[in-house]
Each structure stands twice: as C-alpha cells, then as structure tokens.
Design an enzyme around this catalytic site. Structure first.
Site, PDB file in Angstrom:
ATOM      1  N   GLN A 117       0.765  -9.770  -6.108  1.00 16.33           N
ATOM      2  CA  GLN A 117       0.216 -11.132  -6.140  1.00 16.33           C
ATOM      3  C   GLN A 117       1.012 -12.054  -7.057  1.00 16.33           C
ATOM      4  OE1 GLN A 117      -2.019 -12.275  -4.145  1.00 16.33           O
ATOM      5  NE2 GLN A 117      -3.050 -10.452  -3.362  1.00 16.33           N
ATOM      6  N   THR A 162      12.342   4.319  11.087  1.00 16.02           N
ATOM      7  CA  THR A 162      13.200   3.160  11.362  1.00 16.02           C
ATOM      8  C   THR A 162      12.646   1.934  10.652  1.00 16.02           C
ATOM      9  OG1 THR A 162      13.707   4.102  13.521  1.00 16.02           O
ATOM     10  CG2 THR A 162      14.142   1.741  13.253  1.00 16.02           C
ATOM     11  N   SER A 179       5.106  -6.852  -1.432  1.00 17.74           N
ATOM     12  CA  SER A 179       4.708  -6.885  -0.022  1.00 17.74           C
ATOM     13  C   SER A 179       5.081  -8.254   0.540  1.00 17.74           C
ATOM     14  CB  SER A 179       3.188  -6.669   0.069  1.00 17.74           C
ATOM     15  OG  SER A 179       2.793  -6.482   1.399  1.00 17.74           O
ATOM     16  N   CYS A 234     -11.586  -6.226   2.868  1.00 17.23           N
ATOM     17  CA  CYS A 234     -11.252  -4.877   3.323  1.00 17.23           C
ATOM     18  C   CYS A 234     -11.261  -4.881   4.842  1.00 17.23           C
ATOM     19  CB  CYS A 234     -12.190  -3.836   2.733  1.00 17.23           C
ATOM     20  SG  CYS A 234     -13.805  -3.847   3.459  1.00 17.23           S
ATOM     21  N   ASN A 293      -5.746  -9.589  -7.709  1.00 14.76           N
ATOM     22  CA  ASN A 293      -5.893 -10.271  -6.418  1.00 14.76           C
ATOM     23  C   ASN A 293      -7.208 -11.025  -6.282  1.00 14.76           C
ATOM     24  OD1 ASN A 293      -6.462  -7.336  -6.486  1.00 14.76           O
ATOM     25  ND2 ASN A 293      -7.485  -7.749  -4.557  1.00 14.76           N
ATOM     26  N   THR A 320       0.859  -1.185   0.000  1.00 17.11           N
ATOM     27  CA  THR A 320       0.000   0.000   0.000  1.00 17.11           C
ATOM     28  C   THR A 320       0.897   1.238   0.000  1.00 17.11           C
ATOM     29  OG1 THR A 320      -1.717  -1.192   1.191  1.00 17.11           O
ATOM     30  CG2 THR A 320      -1.836   1.219   1.254  1.00 17.11           C
ATOM     31  N   HIS A 356       4.355 -10.183   3.120  1.00 13.22           N
ATOM     32  CA  HIS A 356       3.422 -11.207   3.624  1.00 13.22           C
ATOM     33  C   HIS A 356       2.630 -11.877   2.511  1.00 13.22           C
ATOM     34  CE1 HIS A 356      -0.609  -9.084   3.549  1.00 13.22           C
ATOM     35  NE2 HIS A 356       0.198  -8.088   3.281  1.00 13.22           N
TER      36      HIS A 356
HETATM   37  N1  PLP Z   1      -1.769  -4.627  -4.369  1.00 14.98           N
HETATM   38  C1  PLP Z   1      -2.405  -5.804  -4.483  1.00 14.98           C
HETATM   39  C2  PLP Z   1      -2.635  -6.379  -5.849  1.00 14.98           C
HETATM   40  C3  PLP Z   1      -2.856  -6.473  -3.348  1.00 14.98           C
HETATM   41  O1  PLP Z   1      -3.493  -7.638  -3.477  1.00 14.98           O
HETATM   42  C4  PLP Z   1      -2.637  -5.886  -2.081  1.00 14.98           C
HETATM   43  C5  PLP Z   1      -3.164  -6.530  -0.864  1.00 14.98           C
HETATM   44  O2  PLP Z   1      -4.082  -7.324  -0.922  1.00 14.98           O
HETATM   45  C6  PLP Z   1      -1.947  -4.659  -2.012  1.00 14.98           C
HETATM   46  C7  PLP Z   1      -1.539  -4.075  -3.174  1.00 14.98           C
HETATM   47  C8  PLP Z   1      -1.659  -4.014  -0.694  1.00 14.98           C
HETATM   48  O3  PLP Z   1      -0.722  -4.763   0.021  1.00 14.98           O
HETATM   49  P1  PLP Z   1      -0.516  -4.543   1.596  1.00 14.98           P
HETATM   50  O4  PLP Z   1      -1.863  -4.731   2.223  1.00 14.98           O
HETATM   51  O5  PLP Z   1       0.441  -5.594   1.989  1.00 14.98           O
HETATM   52  O6  PLP Z   1      -0.017  -3.171   1.788  1.00 14.98           O
END
Ligand code: PLP
Length: 363
Positions: A165, A223, A185, A304, A137, A69, A187
């Site tokens: 993704q 940090t 990202s 969400c 996603n 994000t 995770h």
């Molecule tokens: N972009 C895509 C395609 C995603 O699926 C997601 C999270 O589902 C994000 C961005 C945002 O990632 P994060 O929630 O790890 O910041």
C-alpha cells in the site's frame, strides 16, 4: 460512479495500459530461444531493471510472481524456514494466513507498531524473520520501518516488508533501511492485476515455493504474466500528487467528523489517501449500501473474496473492538479530483444522519 476504493485496486494508469497492450501484441514466451521469445525476454528484463532501480536492488534480486499474496508467501517460505516468525498484529491476511503460528507483535492504539514489544519479542526469539507492512490497508497507518529495521539488525533478525500500500504513495528505500525483502503488487499502484514481485537483498537465497520450469532463476516456476509485468513496471514511479490527495483526504475527514463519524488511526502518520471512518452503532454494511446507492464505491476494511463484512482484526488490534464492524475505508485513487470529494461529502452527510437517527431510535 465515484471510485474511492483505491486500496482494493488503483485505476489502471494510461502508461501501464499502453505497456501491457504492447506486451500482449508482442506475444512470445520469454523462455523461448527464438526471435519471438527474445522479444518477450527483452520486455521482461526491461521491466525487471525498472523495478530493481526503483527499489535500489539488482535486477537479479527481483522475482516476478502473481501478486503480493504470492510474494509474501514466498518470503515466508524462503526466509522463514527454520526461523521463528514474528508478524505485526495488523498485517494483511496474505501474511497472517501464510504464517498461522507466528508470534504477534502488538500495535499501539493509534495503529503504529509497539517498538518496545518488538524489542522484547526479538530477544525471546533469536534469529527471527519479522514481517511488517509499510502501510496498513485499512487505516493507512504507517509503521516506523527504519526503527524496526534497526532493532532487527541489532538482534540478528531478518525483516520482510509488505510494501503493497505504500509503493507509489509514500516511497521509502526499504532495502536501504535494512529490510531483507519487500513485496509489491502491480494493481495497487496503477498496473494491471496479476503481477507482483518479491525484491530481496543481495545474496539472500530464495528457494521456490512454486517449482516448475526454472523461471526467475529457479525461484518461481511458471510462465511470467508478461503484459501484467510490463504494466507494473510502467506504473512504477508514475506521478502522484501526495500533498493534493492528502488535502482532499483531510476535507473528507472533516466533513465526516462533522456528521458524527470517528476517524480511526488519524493521529498517526498515515498514507495520504486513506481514511478509516466509523459511525458508532451503525453496521459497516449499512453504510456501504447507503453510499453505494448514491454511486460511491468504498469498502469495509479489507475486501475479502466473499465480499462479506466481518469485524476487522486491524481495529480489534488497535483496541477499537466496539467499532470493529462499524468502520468503512475511503481510499482516494491517484486520479482523484475535487468533484469526487464533493460527491462523497454530499452523499455521506445524509447517509450518516439517517443511520445515526435509526440507531438512536432503536436504542
Ligand atoms: N498486502 C497488503 C497490505 C494488501 O493490502 C494486499 C491486498 O489488498 C495484499 C498484501 C495482497 O495483494 P494481492 O491481492 O495483490 O495479492
């Protein structure tokens, strides 16, 4: 519990857990000059080198931040300044919310980007920043990033790829294809939550969105979350059996189709692990609750923060308005096994039969 919601977050990889714990035990702030700071710095820079090498970039072109994000917002802030912005119609809210006035690039009914529309939008908006996801996603549908990058290069536009993704499941050398930047990202590929990165093409100037103590070469203050970053780097490039996972995805899909579901985006090139399944006339929430009661974790489109199920903008953009509030997403994790697949099939069929019968009775 059967966890089939990997697109929300992948289960933690053992190597990521070990690296995160080791970083936590090391302690120290990478900005400190003393011994403890130097030990933390070493972990941070090794993680940076690993991400850079995975993305075919230079370590200096990797900017760690809190997740995708933030990485997407940083790309829009730094690269979209003074440029018209074009975004795909099925982009994640991380992009949509950060570019509320962007021009929208439509998708085809199968979810793939409309390249002809992109071409005309590029002609109408010279020098644009184009934001496209590598993989959706909700549906798993892949965009043709190589083709989009070629169009952008021809038009003198910059391309930012939201690779969240796709990384770890369906890797492409996005920077080598011509992208100016990509967001990831941790995770979403088995690292801990709390770390992501914006990786940029050499020599692109990035002005900080979050200013502060000059970290990340002045491009992201704050940090760094060292344990999450160490885990992210350790998870990157971990083994992923895409063929096996795609085989199980297809088995799940076949069983769901036989039970009356419609598979959305199934005709397009897709991620190996993702299926978007609609049951005509049955609210997504009803399906989720039915499956949850059987111990199966899936989601309705993108989860969400409120957990509320709303009509999916992705399905609306694909012209599937009738099914937009009736679809669930099944996304197999990296550690999927055949028992998970059988458990889903065993739970889905009776849930679908009951729900479809009720819908027919109330019609
Ligand atoms: N972009 C895509 C395609 C995603 O699926 C997601 C999270 O589902 C994000 C961005 C945002 O990632 P994060 O929630 O790890 O910041």
């Amino acid at each position: 519990m059967i966890y089939l919601d990997a697109n929300a977050t992948e289960p933690l990889r053992p190597q990521a857990r070990a690296a995160a714990l080791a970083a936590m035990e090391t302690g120290g702030n990478p900005a400190s000059v003393h011994q403890a700071g130097r030990a933390a710095r070493k972990i941070l820079e090794e993680a940076r080198e690993r991400v850079a090498s995975f993305c075919a970039a230079r370590p200096a072109d990797v900017i760690f931040c809190a997740g995708a994000t933030e990485a997407n917002a940083l790309a829009l802030h730094a690269l979209g300044r003074d440029r018209p912005i074009l975004i795909g119609a099925t982009e994640h809210d991380a992009i949509r919310a950060a570019a509320p006035h962007a021009e929208i690039i439509p998708v085809q009914p199968d979810g793939q980007m409309d390249l002809a529309a992109l071409k005309s939008l590029l002609a109408a908006h010279p020098g644009a920043l184009v934001c496209l996801m590598a993989a959706n996603n909700e549906t798993g549908v892949l965009h043709d990033i190589a083709a989009a990058a070629a169009l952008c290069a021809e038009a003198g536009a910059l391309l930012h790829v939201d690779a969240v993704q796709a990384i770890g499941r369906c890797n492409q050398g996005w920077l080598a294809l011509g992208a100016a930047s990509l967001a990831l990202s941790g995770h979403k590929f088995g690292g801990p939550p709390g770390a992501g990165a914006l990786v940029v093409r050499e020599n692109l100037e990035i002005r900080a969105l979050i200013k502060g103590g000059g970290q990340e070469l002045g491009r992201r203050g704050g940090t760094p979350a060292l344990p999450a970053i160490a885990g992210l780097a350790a998870a990157l490039g971990a083994p992923y059996d895409a063929a096996q996972i795609a085989g199980w995805r297809d088995e799940i899909e076949q069983a769901a189709l036989a039970a009356g579901a419609v598979a959305i985006g199934a005709g397009a090139p897709r991620l190996p692990n993702t299926i978007c399944l609609a049951l005509p006339g049955v609210r997504a929430e009803t399906q989720l609750i039915g499956l949850d009661m059987a111990g199966i974790c899936v989601s309705a489109g993108s989860a969400c923060s409120s957990g509320k199920v709303t009509a999916s903008h992705v399905l609306l953009a694909m012209g599937q308005g009738d099914l937009a509030g009736q679809a669930i997403r099944v996304s197999l994790p990296w550690n999927a096994d055949v028992e998970m697949v059988r458990a889903f099939q065993a739970a889905y069929e009776p849930m679908a039969r009951r729900a479809l019968r009720k819908t027919a009775q109330s019609a």
